[in-house]
Design a protein around this motif. Structure first.
Motif: not given
Length: 450
Positions: A37-63
């Motif tokens: 399973y692949h879950v992408f998500f809107q992501y700012n890796p640099d701070s806890a603010r809604h800015h410079g939005i990237c796509w983060g990415h997590l994956s799992s075989a079993d949820l």
């Protein structure tokens, strides 16, 4: 990584998948590829603010065990997504994983805002992505449309179509329809559905419909039932969305030129809590899954929250919900926790217990029976603060998950309630059960932990 089990912030969820720092919001690009399973998500890796939005990415075989993958998409200086890589999906285009997402060119964070649909190509394992700035769909040249965003791709009768959410000059919310026979060039088909429809006006009140999705869901009656789900945006929202998320259930049939026509029959809220927004649905052959975004909450006198300054200091914001399994039953949406979540059950603290129960900071409670109101409170020697309360009767069954500062309550045969609350020093979670109700309670633990 298996989430972040040793995070220093006691309010940080240990079992809900997210990186250890940074801002996250909408889940995107949900996929199931080669057993993962692949879950992408809107992501700012640099701070806890809604800015410079990237796509983060997590994956799992079993949820259950989640691995953090490299950042998938980033704003490209001079490109159409220079202001951020916003909500979208991942689809298969002739064997090539392809992201179709919103690239904003005016303020999506403020007064409505417009976006174009941009494509990026991925590797077979979705680990690496190429962004060439190809625009597959611009803003339709229709003066009635004042805002557009959030593409979602679906198939009907052997053809590929897409939706986008929109706001109209009339003040109505709408969904736009596209034919997508060629993924690189979408054909605009018009305003497909709007809040002019009486059922939509009742169940989907908004100025803009965000994150529209249309999927077929399993129906206990055996009917071919389609689910339209939208997030309900108001101009007064600022990362708290009191209108939440609504849905309609109905039939889909071919109309003129084979374009799908949606005939809603029933509707309601997709979640009864204040802290649930921008979900995305993953339709699979054997089941239909959903993840949502639960933002940080500033709270109120009775509902503990966090100030923006406290969130900045913590260095993280936003949680993805647990994966939820969707179906239709009796003309209503039914939401259950994915069965895989049972793997988080650790030591059992209560078995068939009644009365008032003290819960661990990370817990699952399975409540059955009783007549009256369940209450979940944060309790200390000085006060009690009610976080969640719900009436139960007869054969009602609830599964309540607490993971530090997020609570998800699943009522069997109905929809979920998602809430955020932050225990203060000296506060513990307590579950108050009505007469005749009993609960089994487990402490959550990661598989493999003692």
């Amino acid at each position: 990584m298996d989430t972040v089990p040793n995070h220093p912030d006691p309010a940080f969820p240990r079992f809900h998948a997210r990186p250890g720092k940074g801002w996250i919001n909408d889940p995107n690009g949900l996929s199931y590829v080669d057993g993962r399973y692949h879950v992408f998500f809107q992501y700012n890796p640099d701070s806890a603010r809604h800015h410079g939005i990237c796509w983060g990415h997590l994956s799992s075989a079993d949820l259950v065990r989640w691995q953090e993958e490299p950042v998938a998409l980033r704003p490209q200086p001079g490109g159409p997504e220079a202001l951020g890589c916003w909500t979208g999906v991942v689809t298969d285009d002739g064997g090539v994983p392809t992201a179709a997402y919103s690239a904003a060119f005016s303020g999506l964070e403020s007064e409505g805002g417009n976006s174009r649909v941009v494509l990026a190509r991925g590797s077979k394992d979705l680990a690496t992505w190429t962004q060439d700035g190809h625009v597959a769909a611009g803003v339709p040249p229709d003066p009635r449309i004042t805002a557009v965003r959030d593409p979602f791709i679906f198939r009907f009768r052997g053809r590929r179509f897409a939706l986008q959410g929109a706001g109209l000059a009339s003040g109505r919310a709408a969904v736009l329809l596209y034919s997508v026979d060629d993924l690189r060039s979408w054909k605009y088909e018009g305003i497909w559905f709007s809040s002019d429809h009486p059922l939509a006006a009742r169940h989907l009140p908004a100025e803009i419909w965000e994150c529209p999705q249309l999927v077929r869901v399993p129906d206990s009656s055996g009917a071919e039932t389609w689910l339209l789900m939208t997030s309900l945006w108001l101009s007064t929202d600022h990362h708290e969305h009191p209108n939440g998320v609504g849905y309609l259930l109905g039939a889909l049939a071919p109309g003129l030129a084979g374009l799908p026509v949606f005939a809603p029959e029933t509707g309601g809220k997709a979640d009864l809590g204040r802290d649930f927004y921008a979900p995305q649905i993953l339709p699979l052959p054997e089941r239909t899954l959903l993840w949502g975004w639960s933002p940080e909450s500033t709270g109120s006198e009775d509902r503990p929250g966090r100030s923006p300054e406290q969130t900045d200091d913590a260095g993280w914001a936003g949680v993805l919900t647990f994966p939820r399994q969707l179906s239709a039953h009796g003309g209503a949406l039914a939401v259950e926790p994915a069965p895989e979540l049972r793997a988080y059950r650790g030591a059992q603290h209560h078995t068939g217990a009644a009365g008032t129960l003290t819960l661990p900071l990370h817990a699952e409670a399975h409540v059955t029976g009783g007549e009256g109101r369940i209450r979940l409170v944060l309790s200390s020697a000085r006060r009690q603060r009610t976080v969640f309360t719900e009436a139960v009767a007869g054969g009602d069954e609830l599964r309540i998950f607490i993971d530090a500062s997020i609570m998800e309550a699943y009522r069997h045969g109905s929809v979920t309630t998602t809430l955020r609350a932050y225990p203060a020093g000296g506060e513990v979670w307590q579950l108050e059960l009505p007469h005749g109700a009993s609960a089994d309670v487990w402490e959550l633990r990661h598989p493999g932990q003692a």
